[in-house]
Each structure stands twice: as C-alpha cells, then as structure tokens.
Enzyme design. Sequence first.
Site, PDB file in Angstrom:
ATOM      1  NE  ARG A  55      -4.291  -1.319   0.012  1.00 17.27           N
ATOM      2  CZ  ARG A  55      -4.439  -2.379  -0.764  1.00 17.27           C
ATOM      3  NH1 ARG A  55      -3.433  -2.777  -1.534  1.00 17.27           N
ATOM      4  NH2 ARG A  55      -5.577  -3.046  -0.776  1.00 17.27           N
ATOM      5  CD  GLU A  95      -3.206   3.547  -5.117  1.00 14.87           C
ATOM      6  OE1 GLU A  95      -4.211   2.856  -5.395  1.00 14.87           O
ATOM      7  OE2 GLU A  95      -2.141   3.054  -4.716  1.00 14.87           O
ATOM      8  CG  HIS A  99      -3.339  -0.272  -6.879  1.00 12.08           C
ATOM      9  ND1 HIS A  99      -3.762   0.290  -5.703  1.00 12.08           N
ATOM     10  CD2 HIS A  99      -3.226  -1.607  -6.624  1.00 12.08           C
ATOM     11  CE1 HIS A  99      -3.899  -0.643  -4.778  1.00 12.08           C
ATOM     12  NE2 HIS A  99      -3.578  -1.816  -5.328  1.00 12.08           N
TER      13      HIS A  99
END
Length: 320
Positions: free
Chosen positions: A237, A266, A284
């Site tokens: 993360r 994000e 991601h």
Amino acid sequence: MSQKVVVFSQIDREILMKLEQRYQVVQINPKNGDVNQQILEASRDADGMIGAGRVLNERNLKHAEKLKVISSVSVGYDNYDVGYLNQKNIWLAHTPHVLTETTADLAFALLMSAARKVPSLDAWTKHGQWSRTAGPDQFGVDIYGKTLGIIGLGHIGAAIARRGFHGFNMNVLYHSRREKIETAEQFKAEFCTLNELLSRSDFVVVAVDLNAESRALIGAKELQLMQPHAVLVNIARGSVVDEQALIQALKNRSIFAAGLDVYEKEPLQQSELFQLDNAVTLPHVGSATAQTRKRMVELAYKNLVDALEGRQPQYCVKSA
C-alpha cells in the site's frame, strides 16, 4: 420480496447478470453525482454490498440497518472501517489468495524493470537517442545471485521469495511481525530486523498489509540504510512508504531506483515521481489480469451469496 444488493463499483458483466437474476440490484454510478450520497441512500435498505475501491464507514453507512455483508473484490481492506462493521454485526468479506501469483509476477516485473532501466531505455530508444553503443548512463544492476529482502512474508511475500530463490538464485532475507520458520525453510530465508534487511539487501520488496504498525514503515531514516545500488519495490500500500522521502532518495541517487504500483493518494494524477527516470510507476495493477480479476469477483460473489443465505463467508475480516 428479493433481497437488495448495492454494487458500489464496476464488476464483471456476467457476475452482475447473476446478481440481477437473484436480487434487486442498485448500481452506484459516479456520473449520477456524489458517490457517498448515493451509497448513503442506496444502503438504507440494502441487505448486501459488493465492489471495490470505495471508502465505506459510518459516514456513508449510518442508515444501513439491514446490511448483513460487504463483499469486497480485493485482498486489502484498509478502505473499510472494520471496527464499525464488527460493531454493527456486518460481515466484511474479501478475496485473498486468488491474486497471490499474479501480484508476485508484477512485483518481479517491477524489480527487473527498475534494475535494468527498462522504461527509461525504452523511451531513450524510441526517441532516437540510440546513436551510439549504450554507456554507463544506460547501465543497470545485476539481479541474479543478489540479495532479496522481503518485508512481509505472507502469501504474496512467499511467492516473491520463491521466484527470487528458484529463478534467480537469490539470497533471501525477510522481516515480519513474527518468524515464519516453515515458510522460510523453503527458500533458506533468513529472518532479520528491518534495519538489517534494509542495509544488507540489493532489492527490497514491500509486501505487508497496511495497519497502524506498517503505516510510514519506510521513511527517510530507513531509506538512508539502503545501499546506493539498491532497488525498492512497493506492491503493498502506498502509505507504507513515505512518498516524499522516497522522491528525495531517488533524486539524490541515494538508492538506485524504485518500482511502484501503489501510492499515498490514488489515482495519482500528478507527481514528481513521473519526472524521475529511476522510478518505474504503474497504476495499481497488481491483480490486473483478466483471469485473476474474474476469479476475484467470482469469489466475492460467493462470499456475498453465502452471507445472504445465512452462511458465514469463507473469507471474513475481523477487527483487531
């Protein structure tokens, strides 16, 4: 009357059709206005919810008196207020294990791309700069036989260790909250402190869950412990790594490179990272293959149905 299910993100069309055949389905659509307000209203009489990528907590679930389950199409669950959900007796289900190998593949892709400067050399070649034999500015660092440090030897961490040990003859170090003796034996992996791992590793891969202990685990002090030729890879993360400290380390060349799939914010629209030729940045996509995403949403669907039919889902998250 059929039960009501709120779909709070885009999901596989076939699974959506199965839901619609079985339940009353309401889809959250950003084009229809404020998402949190939509969730607040739609969850008022919902029995279940399924999706990914939304922050769900007391603020947008305070009217969800009938809600039995939130089925997340993800492994991570830091978007959800687990304590609040447990207090309200709402199951939070997720989809571990099905994306282990895919995410480990991506971790190694980032490691290799950063080590051998793949993106910057691709651009260098395409922009017509290959007018001479590659020189020191284009040189990368070797991978085979080097030391791989893994922070977090869970399922994904172990899959990364397996690739390094068997595929690249790497010496494996690991750091986690407790020793994983049985897992570590498979790769002759050595348990060590975080500081020791950082100072000894040629490649450091971050593969921990985000929690109170791991938030900002890698900051300026930790980055200074890494070797100048070392590469940092983060597939965990974004908040596990202090992004500004990492940017500074990359600018100063105090580490060789970084390969990143996750960020503090994000989606990431603008960042100094995008200006650095020693940062490989992906959006991601750790689980982003068609096959894996299909398996994830199928498992999330099963978790949802189990809960709505009175069975405990196979994969439930518990609060600390």
